[in-house]
Scaffold this motif. Structure first.
Motif, PDB file in Angstrom:
ATOM      1  N   ILE A 128      26.731  -8.981  11.600  1.00 22.20           N
ATOM      2  CA  ILE A 128      26.052  -9.575  11.574  1.00 22.20           C
ATOM      3  C   ILE A 128      25.310  -9.310  12.871  1.00 22.20           C
ATOM      4  CG2 ILE A 128      25.768 -12.300  12.705  1.00 22.20           C
ATOM      5  CD1 ILE A 128      29.095 -12.607  11.810  1.00 22.20           C
ATOM      6  N   ALA A 129      25.275  -9.448  13.752  1.00 25.29           N
ATOM      7  CA  ALA A 129      23.875  -9.274  14.848  1.00 25.29           C
ATOM      8  C   ALA A 129      22.911  -7.804  13.879  1.00 25.29           C
ATOM      9  CB  ALA A 129      24.318  -8.120  16.266  1.00 25.29           C
ATOM     10  N   PRO A 130      23.261  -7.418  13.252  1.00 23.08           N
ATOM     11  CA  PRO A 130      21.525  -6.401  12.403  1.00 23.08           C
ATOM     12  C   PRO A 130      21.163  -6.967  11.278  1.00 23.08           C
ATOM     13  CG  PRO A 130      23.903  -5.349  12.580  1.00 23.08           C
ATOM     14  CD  PRO A 130      24.139  -6.417  13.523  1.00 23.08           C
ATOM     15  N   ALA A 131      21.960  -7.561  11.416  1.00 22.60           N
ATOM     16  CA  ALA A 131      21.698  -8.513   9.793  1.00 22.60           C
ATOM     17  C   ALA A 131      20.530  -9.472  10.253  1.00 22.60           C
ATOM     18  CB  ALA A 131      22.994  -9.318   8.846  1.00 22.60           C
ATOM     19  N   LEU A 132      20.658  -9.922  11.173  1.00 20.63           N
ATOM     20  CA  LEU A 132      19.812 -10.726  11.949  1.00 20.63           C
ATOM     21  C   LEU A 132      18.929 -10.913  13.089  1.00 20.63           C
ATOM     22  CD1 LEU A 132      22.714 -13.824  13.062  1.00 20.63           C
ATOM     23  CD2 LEU A 132      21.304 -14.025  10.876  1.00 20.63           C
ATOM     24  N   GLY A 133      18.941  -9.543  13.163  1.00 20.12           N
ATOM     25  CA  GLY A 133      17.654  -9.015  14.281  1.00 20.12           C
ATOM     26  C   GLY A 133      18.027  -9.026  15.810  1.00 20.12           C
ATOM     27  N   ILE A 134      18.877  -9.147  16.226  1.00 19.88           N
ATOM     28  CA  ILE A 134      19.294  -9.502  18.042  1.00 19.88           C
ATOM     29  C   ILE A 134      20.600  -8.469  18.084  1.00 19.88           C
ATOM     30  CG2 ILE A 134      19.418 -12.145  17.440  1.00 19.88           C
ATOM     31  CD1 ILE A 134      22.385 -12.232  17.407  1.00 19.88           C
ATOM     32  N   ALA A 135      21.216  -8.807  19.432  1.00 16.26           N
ATOM     33  CA  ALA A 135      21.757  -6.989  20.310  1.00 16.26           C
ATOM     34  C   ALA A 135      23.164  -8.114  19.439  1.00 16.26           C
ATOM     35  CB  ALA A 135      21.860  -7.069  21.143  1.00 16.26           C
ATOM     36  N   ALA A 136      24.481  -6.830  19.753  1.00 16.40           N
ATOM     37  CA  ALA A 136      25.624  -7.630  19.282  1.00 16.40           C
ATOM     38  C   ALA A 136      26.117  -8.367  20.202  1.00 16.40           C
ATOM     39  CB  ALA A 136      26.748  -6.625  18.549  1.00 16.40           C
ATOM     40  N   THR A 137      25.434  -7.706  21.542  1.00 15.58           N
ATOM     41  CA  THR A 137      25.898  -8.374  22.855  1.00 15.58           C
ATOM     42  C   THR A 137      25.889  -9.451  23.636  1.00 15.58           C
ATOM     43  OG1 THR A 137      24.586  -7.558  24.108  1.00 15.58           O
ATOM     44  CG2 THR A 137      26.695  -6.717  23.999  1.00 15.58           C
ATOM     45  N   ASP A 138      24.587 -10.579  22.272  1.00 12.40           N
ATOM     46  CA  ASP A 138      23.893 -11.760  22.210  1.00 12.40           C
ATOM     47  C   ASP A 138      24.594 -12.830  21.918  1.00 12.40           C
ATOM     48  OD1 ASP A 138      21.987 -10.847  24.037  1.00 12.40           O
ATOM     49  OD2 ASP A 138      19.913 -10.741  22.256  1.00 12.40           O
ATOM     50  N   ILE A 139      25.714 -12.129  21.162  1.00 17.27           N
ATOM     51  CA  ILE A 139      26.210 -13.621  19.856  1.00 17.27           C
ATOM     52  C   ILE A 139      27.662 -13.925  20.919  1.00 17.27           C
ATOM     53  CG2 ILE A 139      28.314 -13.645  18.308  1.00 17.27           C
ATOM     54  CD1 ILE A 139      26.405 -11.816  16.509  1.00 17.27           C
ATOM     55  N   ILE A 140      27.831 -14.756  21.265  1.00 20.05           N
ATOM     56  CA  ILE A 140      28.670 -15.876  21.851  1.00 20.05           C
ATOM     57  C   ILE A 140      29.786 -16.841  21.045  1.00 20.05           C
ATOM     58  CG2 ILE A 140      27.808 -15.447  24.454  1.00 20.05           C
ATOM     59  CD1 ILE A 140      26.718 -18.305  23.697  1.00 20.05           C
ATOM     60  N   GLY A 141      30.789 -16.576  21.734  1.00 20.98           N
ATOM     61  CA  GLY A 141      31.525 -17.669  20.613  1.00 20.98           C
ATOM     62  C   GLY A 141      32.189 -16.856  19.578  1.00 20.98           C
ATOM     63  N   THR A 142      32.390 -17.630  18.549  1.00 19.99           N
ATOM     64  CA  THR A 142      32.250 -16.879  16.804  1.00 19.99           C
ATOM     65  C   THR A 142      32.267 -17.550  15.441  1.00 19.99           C
ATOM     66  OG1 THR A 142      34.889 -17.024  17.305  1.00 19.99           O
ATOM     67  CG2 THR A 142      35.017 -16.163  15.794  1.00 19.99           C
ATOM     68  N   PRO A 143      31.182 -16.682  15.093  1.00 23.47           N
ATOM     69  CA  PRO A 143      30.367 -17.146  13.804  1.00 23.47           C
ATOM     70  C   PRO A 143      31.331 -17.432  12.934  1.00 23.47           C
ATOM     71  CG  PRO A 143      29.805 -14.860  14.429  1.00 23.47           C
ATOM     72  CD  PRO A 143      31.279 -14.930  15.066  1.00 23.47           C
ATOM     73  N   LEU A 144      30.803 -18.720  11.785  1.00 20.59           N
ATOM     74  CA  LEU A 144      31.642 -19.536  11.191  1.00 20.59           C
ATOM     75  C   LEU A 144      30.635 -19.649  10.307  1.00 20.59           C
ATOM     76  CD1 LEU A 144      33.975 -21.866  13.588  1.00 20.59           C
ATOM     77  CD2 LEU A 144      34.331 -19.471  12.829  1.00 20.59           C
ATOM     78  N   PHE A 145      31.272 -20.183   8.568  1.00 15.90           N
ATOM     79  CA  PHE A 145      30.712 -21.088   8.001  1.00 15.90           C
ATOM     80  C   PHE A 145      30.766 -22.431   7.757  1.00 15.90           C
ATOM     81  CE2 PHE A 145      30.352 -16.621   6.521  1.00 15.90           C
ATOM     82  CZ  PHE A 145      28.779 -16.691   4.906  1.00 15.90           C
ATOM     83  N   VAL A 146      29.619 -23.328   8.361  1.00 10.92           N
ATOM     84  CA  VAL A 146      30.242 -24.394   8.239  1.00 10.92           C
ATOM     85  C   VAL A 146      28.940 -25.643   6.930  1.00 10.92           C
ATOM     86  CG1 VAL A 146      29.892 -26.062   9.493  1.00 10.92           C
ATOM     87  CG2 VAL A 146      30.332 -24.592  11.010  1.00 10.92           C
ATOM     88  N   ASP A 147      29.960 -26.292   6.622  1.00  7.88           N
ATOM     89  CA  ASP A 147      29.631 -26.819   5.494  1.00  7.88           C
ATOM     90  C   ASP A 147      29.442 -28.637   5.357  1.00  7.88           C
ATOM     91  OD1 ASP A 147      28.987 -27.969   3.268  1.00  7.88           O
ATOM     92  OD2 ASP A 147      30.580 -26.544   2.253  1.00  7.88           O
ATOM     93  N   CYS A 148      28.340 -29.314   5.820  1.00  7.24           N
ATOM     94  CA  CYS A 148      28.368 -30.669   6.013  1.00  7.24           C
ATOM     95  C   CYS A 148      27.803 -30.647   4.761  1.00  7.24           C
ATOM     96  CB  CYS A 148      27.644 -31.139   7.170  1.00  7.24           C
ATOM     97  SG  CYS A 148      28.711 -30.907   8.843  1.00  7.24           S
ATOM     98  N   GLY A 149      27.372 -30.297   3.781  1.00  2.82           N
ATOM     99  CA  GLY A 149      26.681 -30.696   2.580  1.00  2.82           C
ATOM    100  C   GLY A 149      26.444 -29.261   2.531  1.00  2.82           C
ATOM    101  N   LEU A 150      25.764 -28.437   2.754  1.00  4.92           N
ATOM    102  CA  LEU A 150      25.344 -26.936   2.450  1.00  4.92           C
ATOM    103  C   LEU A 150      26.052 -25.758   3.212  1.00  4.92           C
ATOM    104  CD1 LEU A 150      21.763 -27.282   1.961  1.00  4.92           C
ATOM    105  CD2 LEU A 150      23.448 -27.261   0.047  1.00  4.92           C
ATOM    106  N   GLU A 151      26.836 -24.623   2.891  1.00  6.31           N
ATOM    107  CA  GLU A 151      27.299 -24.078   3.805  1.00  6.31           C
ATOM    108  C   GLU A 151      26.439 -22.822   4.260  1.00  6.31           C
ATOM    109  OE1 GLU A 151      31.250 -21.661   2.892  1.00  6.31           O
ATOM    110  OE2 GLU A 151      30.468 -20.709   2.337  1.00  6.31           O
ATOM    111  N   GLN A 152      26.603 -23.229   5.250  1.00  4.91           N
ATOM    112  CA  GLN A 152      25.419 -21.689   6.329  1.00  4.91           C
ATOM    113  C   GLN A 152      26.195 -21.072   7.613  1.00  4.91           C
ATOM    114  OE1 GLN A 152      23.412 -24.824   7.662  1.00  4.91           O
ATOM    115  NE2 GLN A 152      22.225 -25.519   5.639  1.00  4.91           N
TER     116      GLN A 152
END
Length: 280
Positions: A128-152
């Motif tokens: 996920i990190a290189p897809a977003l152009g950030i370092a993997a160590t910058d990601i905290i928590g767990t990336p999730l797909f969330v949908d409150c009308g549109l899934e992101q």
């Protein structure tokens, strides 16, 4: 010759000429989809909404394609539909996602969002990190797909600086943030207490687009927080725009409220700053 009256609305705008400019066409009859898309391209703003007289169905377009749903477009449509009202007002609109209620309190319109649904991301932080152009160590928590009308894809990072450095890559983002409901979309955000800095991206096969008034992204951040253990009620102030280095920076401020029943409302100040007529 057919005339199409329109309003220019500043959404998520703490003051006039800030926030995200949205165009709302208020027509006697709803134009067909090719005409709506041509008008949206002509206006050149992030999103253009269309509503016909004596109807509550709202259609939303970017400059290139039709959108299934947009909080900021709904707020702008509510403002265009109630130009002279102050204080309290309520309006129900129909969209491709069903009925949406808008409530006005002062200068601020609020939209009630659907209950958040989540699913885990299928890829690791190292992907996920290189897809977003950030370092993997910058990601905290767990990336999730969330949908409150549109899934992101919702990705929390360590600091505002990590948000600023995000530089998504179209080929990998389109694959890792793919959704069956809409174009691939991802929110990259950081938190300093209840103050959040957000950048929001969507992409097609050719290009990454940045949204400066991501109301659904704001709602999905609240959904991510609850899925990650945040207790309700709580409120958030989410900022977009000043993180982007341009000659004229704009600040979008999105307010989120989650009540004790875990219902999510997204709101922002709206201002009509002008309008006109397009003739075809």
């Amino acid at each position: 010759m057919t005339s199409y009256p329109f309003h220019l609305i500043n959404t998520f705008a703490e003051r006039r000429l800030s926030g995200n400019p949205i165009v709302v066409f208020t027509t006697e009859e709803m134009p067909d989809e090719p005409t709506r898309q041509a008008l949206a391209f002509q206006m050149g703003v992030a999103e253009t909404a269309f509503i016909a007289a004596n109807d509550t169905q709202v259609h939303v377009h970017s400059t290139q394609y039709m959108l299934p749903f947009s909080v900021q477009a709904m707020l702008a449509t509510a403002e265009a539909s109630h130009p002279d009202e102050t204080g309290l007002a309520a309006q129900a609109f129909k969209t491709n996602q069903g009925q949406t209620w808008l409530l006005r309190q002062g200068d601020r319109w609020w939209s009630q969002l659907a209950t958040a649904h989540t699913r885990p991301a299928q890829h690791s932080n190292l992907e996920i990190a290189p897809a977003l152009g950030i370092a993997a160590t910058d990601i905290i928590g767990t990336p999730l797909f969330v949908d409150c009308g549109l899934e992101q894809l919702i990705v929390q990072v360590r600091s505002q600086q990590s948000v600023l450095q995000a530089n998504p890559q179209v080929s990998s983002l389109s694959r890792l943030a793919e959704s069956s409901k809409n174009l691939p979309q991802a929110a990259v955000w950081s938190s300093d207490g209840d103050h959040i800095t957000l950048r929001f991206f969507s992409c097609d096969a050719f290009q990454v687009y940045e949204d400066f008034g991501a109301g659904t992204g704001a709602a999905n951040i609240a959904g991510w927080m609850m899925a990650s253990g945040q207790s309700a009620p709580f409120s958030l102030r989410i900022e977009q725009g000043l993180t982007i280095q341009r000659l004229f920076s704009r600040l979008s401020v999105i307010h989120v409220e989650v009540d004790a029943q875990r219902n999510i409302r997204v709101g922002g100040n709206t201002h009509r700053v002008g309008g006109g007529v397009i003739e075809l």
